[in-house]
Design an enzyme around this catalytic site. Structure first.
Site, short mmCIF file in Angstrom:
data_model
loop_
_atom_site.label_atom_id
_atom_site.label_comp_id
_atom_site.label_asym_id
_atom_site.label_seq_id
_atom_site.Cartn_x
_atom_site.Cartn_y
_atom_site.Cartn_z
N ARG A 76 -40.26 -60.50 70.73
CA ARG A 76 -41.51 -60.27 71.13
C ARG A 76 -41.69 -60.75 72.54
O ARG A 76 -42.60 -61.36 72.95
CB ARG A 76 -42.47 -61.45 70.49
CG ARG A 76 -42.91 -60.85 68.86
CD ARG A 76 -43.89 -59.81 69.12
NE ARG A 76 -44.09 -59.45 67.72
CZ ARG A 76 -45.17 -59.80 66.71
NH1 ARG A 76 -45.85 -60.76 67.11
NH2 ARG A 76 -45.13 -58.98 65.70
N ARG B 290 -48.56 -60.56 74.26
CA ARG B 290 -49.57 -61.16 74.69
C ARG B 290 -49.50 -62.21 75.64
O ARG B 290 -50.32 -62.62 76.40
CB ARG B 290 -50.28 -61.79 73.65
CG ARG B 290 -51.03 -60.58 72.86
CD ARG B 290 -51.59 -61.16 71.46
NE ARG B 290 -50.58 -61.44 70.83
CZ ARG B 290 -50.68 -61.90 69.49
NH1 ARG B 290 -51.76 -62.13 69.01
NH2 ARG B 290 -49.72 -62.31 68.59
N ARG C 106 -52.49 -53.35 78.87
CA ARG C 106 -52.82 -52.74 77.30
C ARG C 106 -54.44 -52.43 77.18
O ARG C 106 -55.05 -53.11 77.65
CB ARG C 106 -52.58 -54.34 76.56
CG ARG C 106 -53.13 -54.34 75.03
CD ARG C 106 -52.05 -53.82 74.35
NE ARG C 106 -52.10 -53.99 72.89
CZ ARG C 106 -53.00 -53.44 72.00
NH1 ARG C 106 -53.52 -52.25 72.45
NH2 ARG C 106 -53.04 -53.65 70.79
N ASP D 107 -43.63 -50.95 66.84
CA ASP D 107 -43.96 -51.93 65.41
C ASP D 107 -43.05 -51.59 64.31
O ASP D 107 -42.98 -50.15 64.22
CB ASP D 107 -45.50 -51.89 65.25
CG ASP D 107 -45.73 -53.24 64.53
OD1 ASP D 107 -45.74 -54.29 65.23
OD2 ASP D 107 -45.75 -53.25 63.41
N TYR E 185 -45.83 -55.59 53.43
CA TYR E 185 -47.17 -55.04 54.02
C TYR E 185 -47.95 -53.85 53.21
O TYR E 185 -49.06 -53.77 53.14
CB TYR E 185 -46.80 -54.41 55.43
CG TYR E 185 -46.60 -55.76 56.39
CD1 TYR E 185 -47.68 -56.60 56.81
CD2 TYR E 185 -45.67 -55.73 57.14
CE1 TYR E 185 -47.58 -57.76 57.43
CE2 TYR E 185 -45.47 -56.81 57.99
CZ TYR E 185 -46.35 -57.80 58.13
OH TYR E 185 -46.16 -58.84 59.11
O1 CP3 Z 1 -41.29 -57.52 72.34
C1 CP3 Z 1 -40.90 -57.16 71.03
O2 CP3 Z 1 -40.23 -57.66 70.30
C2 CP3 Z 1 -41.06 -55.71 70.71
C3 CP3 Z 1 -41.97 -55.20 70.29
C4 CP3 Z 1 -42.28 -55.53 68.68
C5 CP3 Z 1 -43.91 -55.52 68.10
N1 CP3 Z 1 -43.76 -55.70 66.80
C6 CP3 Z 1 -44.80 -55.47 69.28
C7 CP3 Z 1 -46.20 -55.91 68.74
C8 CP3 Z 1 -41.56 -55.63 67.74
C9 CP3 Z 1 -39.83 -55.68 67.55
C10 CP3 Z 1 -42.39 -55.95 66.43
C11 CP3 Z 1 -41.78 -55.89 65.13
C12 CP3 Z 1 -42.64 -56.61 63.97
N2 CP3 Z 1 -44.11 -56.32 63.75
C13 CP3 Z 1 -42.53 -57.55 63.04
C14 CP3 Z 1 -41.13 -58.11 63.07
C15 CP3 Z 1 -41.03 -59.27 63.95
C16 CP3 Z 1 -41.39 -60.75 63.63
O3 CP3 Z 1 -42.45 -61.09 64.45
O4 CP3 Z 1 -41.20 -61.04 62.83
C17 CP3 Z 1 -43.39 -57.77 62.39
C18 CP3 Z 1 -43.53 -58.82 61.35
C19 CP3 Z 1 -44.61 -57.02 62.73
C20 CP3 Z 1 -46.11 -56.73 62.11
C21 CP3 Z 1 -46.88 -57.07 63.10
N3 CP3 Z 1 -47.41 -56.36 64.19
C22 CP3 Z 1 -47.53 -58.50 63.09
C23 CP3 Z 1 -47.27 -59.54 62.22
C24 CP3 Z 1 -48.67 -58.29 64.52
C25 CP3 Z 1 -49.30 -59.67 65.20
C26 CP3 Z 1 -50.71 -59.15 65.01
C27 CP3 Z 1 -51.43 -59.93 66.05
O5 CP3 Z 1 -52.05 -59.32 66.87
O6 CP3 Z 1 -51.28 -61.28 65.90
C28 CP3 Z 1 -48.12 -57.03 65.07
C29 CP3 Z 1 -48.84 -56.57 66.27
C30 CP3 Z 1 -47.94 -56.62 67.48
N4 CP3 Z 1 -46.82 -55.82 67.25
C31 CP3 Z 1 -48.28 -57.26 68.79
C32 CP3 Z 1 -47.04 -56.68 69.51
C33 CP3 Z 1 -46.73 -57.09 70.99
C34 CP3 Z 1 -49.23 -58.02 69.06
C35 CP3 Z 1 -50.63 -57.37 69.69
C36 CP3 Z 1 -50.81 -56.19 70.00
O7 CP3 Z 1 -50.76 -55.79 71.15
O8 CP3 Z 1 -51.46 -55.09 69.29
#
Ligand code: CP3
Length: 359
Positions: free
Chosen positions: A27, A31, A40, A76, A151
């Site tokens: 990540r 944010r 974004r 994602d 999920y």
């Molecule tokens: O920077 C990186 O690591 C690359 C991009 C990346 C994202 N998601 C971007 C993202 C990666 C590798 C992921 C994988 C991902 N997505 C995982 C595995 C990693 C981990 O954290 O355990 C999981 C469980 C997800 C599912 C997911 N997607 C969650 C739980 C969330 C958070 C929701 C929130 O807003 O709190 C997301 C959304 C997400 N994926 C964001 C980002 C940068 C956050 C907000 C957005 O811009 O939409």
């Protein structure tokens, strides 16, 4: 493009000697970066990634700012299942939400085979744009079958994964069909990222720490291992990561992954003692420490490095993703600290040759 990419990260994954310990952050894009918030757009990340120029720029932001040794694609883990039409979206501030969760065998029909060139061409296009620009390797990724299944079955982020476990125990045939399909989808997705130029892959099994080793081996490991065996011939390092999965480390080592991601709950010297010299280890600073400020971050980062003690096969990372409130300046200094201190230590990765010349 071999030769044009700095290979410190790839060398560490392969347990080869390195001039400094490579570092990147799960990540790292997102944010906590003001330049991310500026770029974004509103709406779901699944819409943002349909714009390759934008997704590539977001991927590059942390590489420029932090000087990390690897980039991770901005996408994602639910993008592929969304692309085959399961009906799932990522709600900002919540995470993946499925309107109609997976509840019965008939739902398998909602998970057809993934055909990356037709279903999500923007991902490979983003990878191609990035490999033309990056001087460090690009890590492609996919969600592991258990975590993506959780999920789909829960319908939203869950703490206990009760429905997921209920399906696993009550209808193992459907469960196995589900994780097999998710493994095939992960393979197709990762293959297209590798074809487009990703240099390594990480499989995120974020929530599999909910299982005991016996259930993991019986209900999850075979499908996960199939992903790594299908991709082995690419020769790209393959990383497996889970949170709270200390009890599963030995089982992780049986999947065929080259690198095991460890969270902060298991010190890296303990992980190494349990796993022996193979595989490489990735981790494992508690991301909450980074959110607490520089002094605790520096102290804990040094402790992580001390526990590795210059042994080969370490990729520095956090034990899980960067937390939203983290000051980017802390991560900037953290990269410098890891680089400087491991250069000074003359870390070579060669056991018994402290201070030796890197290959
Ligand atoms: O920077 C990186 O690591 C690359 C991009 C990346 C994202 N998601 C971007 C993202 C990666 C590798 C992921 C994988 C991902 N997505 C995982 C595995 C990693 C981990 O954290 O355990 C999981 C469980 C997800 C599912 C997911 N997607 C969650 C739980 C969330 C958070 C929701 C929130 O807003 O709190 C997301 C959304 C997400 N994926 C964001 C980002 C940068 C956050 C907000 C957005 O811009 O939409």
């Amino acid at each position: 493009m071999p030769g044009t990419v700095t290979s410190v990260f790839l060398d560490a994954c392969r347990r080869r000697p390195v001039p400094w310990t490579p570092v990147w952050f799960m990540r790292q894009a997102g944010r906590s970066l003001p330049e991310y918030r500026a770029l974004r757009r509103e709406g779901s990340i699944l819409d943002v990634i349909r714009h390759p120029e934008l997704a590539a720029e977001i991927t590059l932001q942390p590489v420029r700012r932090y000087g990390v040794d690897a980039a991770i694609l901005y996408s994602d883990i639910v993008a592929p299942v969304a692309a085959v039409g399961f009906g799932i979206d990522v709600v900002p501030g919540v995470g993946p939400v499925a309107e109609q969760p997976f509840t019965r065998p008939a739902d398998l029909a909602r998970l057809r085979e993934l055909e990356p060139p037709e279903d999500l061409p923007w991902v490979a296009e983003t990878v191609r744009l990035l490999v033309g620009e990056l001087e460090v390797p690009l890590i492609g990724f996919a969600g592991a079958p258990f975590t993506v299944a959780s999920y789909l079955v829960e319908g939203r982020p869950s703490r206990d994964h009760l429905r997921t476990k209920a399906l696993m125990y009550e209808d193992p045939a459907t469960w196995h069909a589900l994780v097999d399909r998710l493994a095939a989808i992960a393979v197709a997705s990762l293959q297209s990222q590798l074809e487009a130029g990703a240099a390594a892959v990480q499989v995120f099994d974020s929530w599999v720490g909910a299982l005991d080793p016996d259930d993991y081996r019986r209900h999850v490991l075979p499908a996960t291992a199939r992903i790594f065996s299908a991709l082995q011939d690419w020769g790209a390092p393959m990383i497996l990561f889970g949170v709270g999965a200390g009890g599963l480390l030995d089982a992780f080592a049986e999947t065929g992954a080259d690198v095991i991601g460890v969270d902060w709950r298991v010190p890296l010297d303990v992980a190494r003692a349990r796993l022996g010299p193979a595989p490489a280890l990735q981790g494992n600073l508690d991301p909450a420490v980074c959110a607490a400020g520089w002094e605790p971050t520096a102290a804990k980062a040094r402790d992580v490095l001390d526990r590795v003690g210059g042994a080969p096969g370490h990729v520095f990372n956090l034990g899980h993703g960067v937390l939203p409130g983290t000051d980017p300046a802390v991560l900037e200094r953290l990269v410098e600290l890891v680089h400087e201190e491991t250069r000074e230590r003359g870390e070579t990765g060669g056991p018994g040759v402290p201070g030796g010349t890197p290959a």
